[in-house]
Design a protein around this motif. Sequence first.
Motif, PDB file in Angstrom:
ATOM      1  N   ASP A   1      18.231  79.526   1.197  1.00  0.00           N
ATOM      2  CA  ASP A   1      17.670  78.423   0.348  1.00  0.00           C
ATOM      3  C   ASP A   1      17.738  79.076  -1.040  1.00  0.00           C
ATOM      4  O   ASP A   1      17.273  80.053  -1.451  1.00  0.00           O
TER       5      ASP A   1
ATOM      6  N   SER B   1      15.912  77.751  -3.685  1.00  0.00           N
ATOM      7  CA  SER B   1      14.337  77.411  -3.936  1.00  0.00           C
ATOM      8  C   SER B   1      13.555  78.493  -3.907  1.00  0.00           C
ATOM      9  O   SER B   1      13.026  78.831  -4.623  1.00  0.00           O
TER      10      SER B   1
ATOM     11  N   ARG C   1       8.700  81.809  -8.910  1.00  0.00           N
ATOM     12  CA  ARG C   1       7.583  80.856  -9.251  1.00  0.00           C
ATOM     13  C   ARG C   1       6.291  81.618  -9.992  1.00  0.00           C
ATOM     14  O   ARG C   1       6.072  82.868  -9.512  1.00  0.00           O
TER      15      ARG C   1
ATOM     16  N   GLU D   1       1.967  78.041  -8.220  1.00  0.00           N
ATOM     17  CA  GLU D   1       3.164  77.580  -7.454  1.00  0.00           C
ATOM     18  C   GLU D   1       3.531  78.591  -6.614  1.00  0.00           C
ATOM     19  O   GLU D   1       4.199  78.589  -5.799  1.00  0.00           O
TER      20      GLU D   1
ATOM     21  N   GLU E   1       2.369  76.896  -1.026  1.00  0.00           N
ATOM     22  CA  GLU E   1       3.682  76.059  -0.754  1.00  0.00           C
ATOM     23  C   GLU E   1       3.627  74.734  -0.618  1.00  0.00           C
ATOM     24  O   GLU E   1       3.113  74.270   0.401  1.00  0.00           O
TER      25      GLU E   1
ATOM     26  N   GLU F   1       4.982  70.761  -1.417  1.00  0.00           N
ATOM     27  CA  GLU F   1       6.119  69.778  -1.860  1.00  0.00           C
ATOM     28  C   GLU F   1       5.727  68.566  -2.539  1.00  0.00           C
ATOM     29  O   GLU F   1       5.031  67.822  -1.893  1.00  0.00           O
ATOM     30  N   ASN F   2       6.022  68.455  -3.731  1.00  0.00           N
ATOM     31  CA  ASN F   2       5.531  67.331  -4.452  1.00  0.00           C
ATOM     32  C   ASN F   2       6.559  66.138  -4.536  1.00  0.00           C
ATOM     33  O   ASN F   2       7.632  66.364  -4.836  1.00  0.00           O
ATOM     34  N   PRO F   3       6.151  65.207  -3.718  1.00  0.00           N
ATOM     35  CA  PRO F   3       7.247  64.090  -3.700  1.00  0.00           C
ATOM     36  C   PRO F   3       7.567  63.392  -4.989  1.00  0.00           C
ATOM     37  O   PRO F   3       8.726  62.629  -5.359  1.00  0.00           O
TER      38      PRO F   3
ATOM     39  N   ARG G   1       8.129  64.937  -7.828  1.00  0.00           N
ATOM     40  CA  ARG G   1       8.777  65.998  -8.612  1.00  0.00           C
ATOM     41  C   ARG G   1       9.991  65.796  -8.438  1.00  0.00           C
ATOM     42  O   ARG G   1      10.561  65.942  -7.199  1.00  0.00           O
TER      43      ARG G   1
ATOM     44  N   SER H   1      13.685  67.424  -8.973  1.00  0.00           N
ATOM     45  CA  SER H   1      14.347  68.618  -9.445  1.00  0.00           C
ATOM     46  C   SER H   1      15.627  67.998  -9.939  1.00  0.00           C
ATOM     47  O   SER H   1      16.349  67.314  -9.780  1.00  0.00           O
TER      48      SER H   1
END
Length: 160
Positions: free
Chosen positions: A54, A56, A61, A65, A69, A71-73, A75, A77
């Motif tokens: 991965d 990411s 970070r 952040e 953990e 996950e911002n929908p 955001r 990238s």
Amino acid sequence: MPRGGKKGHKGRGKQFSNPEEIDRQMKAQRELEANAGVEKESSEESEEESSSDDESDSKRRSGVEGLIEIENPNRVSQKSKKVAEVDVTAPRELSRREREEIEKQKSKERYMKLHLEGKTDQAKADLARLAIIKKQREDAAKKRDELRKEKEAEEAKAKR
């Protein structure tokens, strides 16, 4: 005298840094940077040896952040594209402002074309106004001609 009774700092003795103290601080800073560089190199080697599944996770970070953990929908990238993937010939989508500006220019050109043909309300009003002015000028020119002819006739009678 200023209020508050606090004295200013003018006239106070100047404080100078000791050159030996500055040298000692600079050496300590260099040692910290060197140690951090060695640690980064060793951690990079161990990461390469371990799985790099991965991408990411490889990102460093900071702040909260790194602890949580989430996950911002919303955001988005930034994904870098390779040169081979970029299609230069594909048409670029216009932004809303650019589309509106183009529509505005086209509507203006359309209006000017109709205006020149005399089909718009404003053009009709202008043509009517011009016709009235033309008629008034013709009437005024006829009156002047008649007055001039009458004067010439009077002068001719006066000479006899």
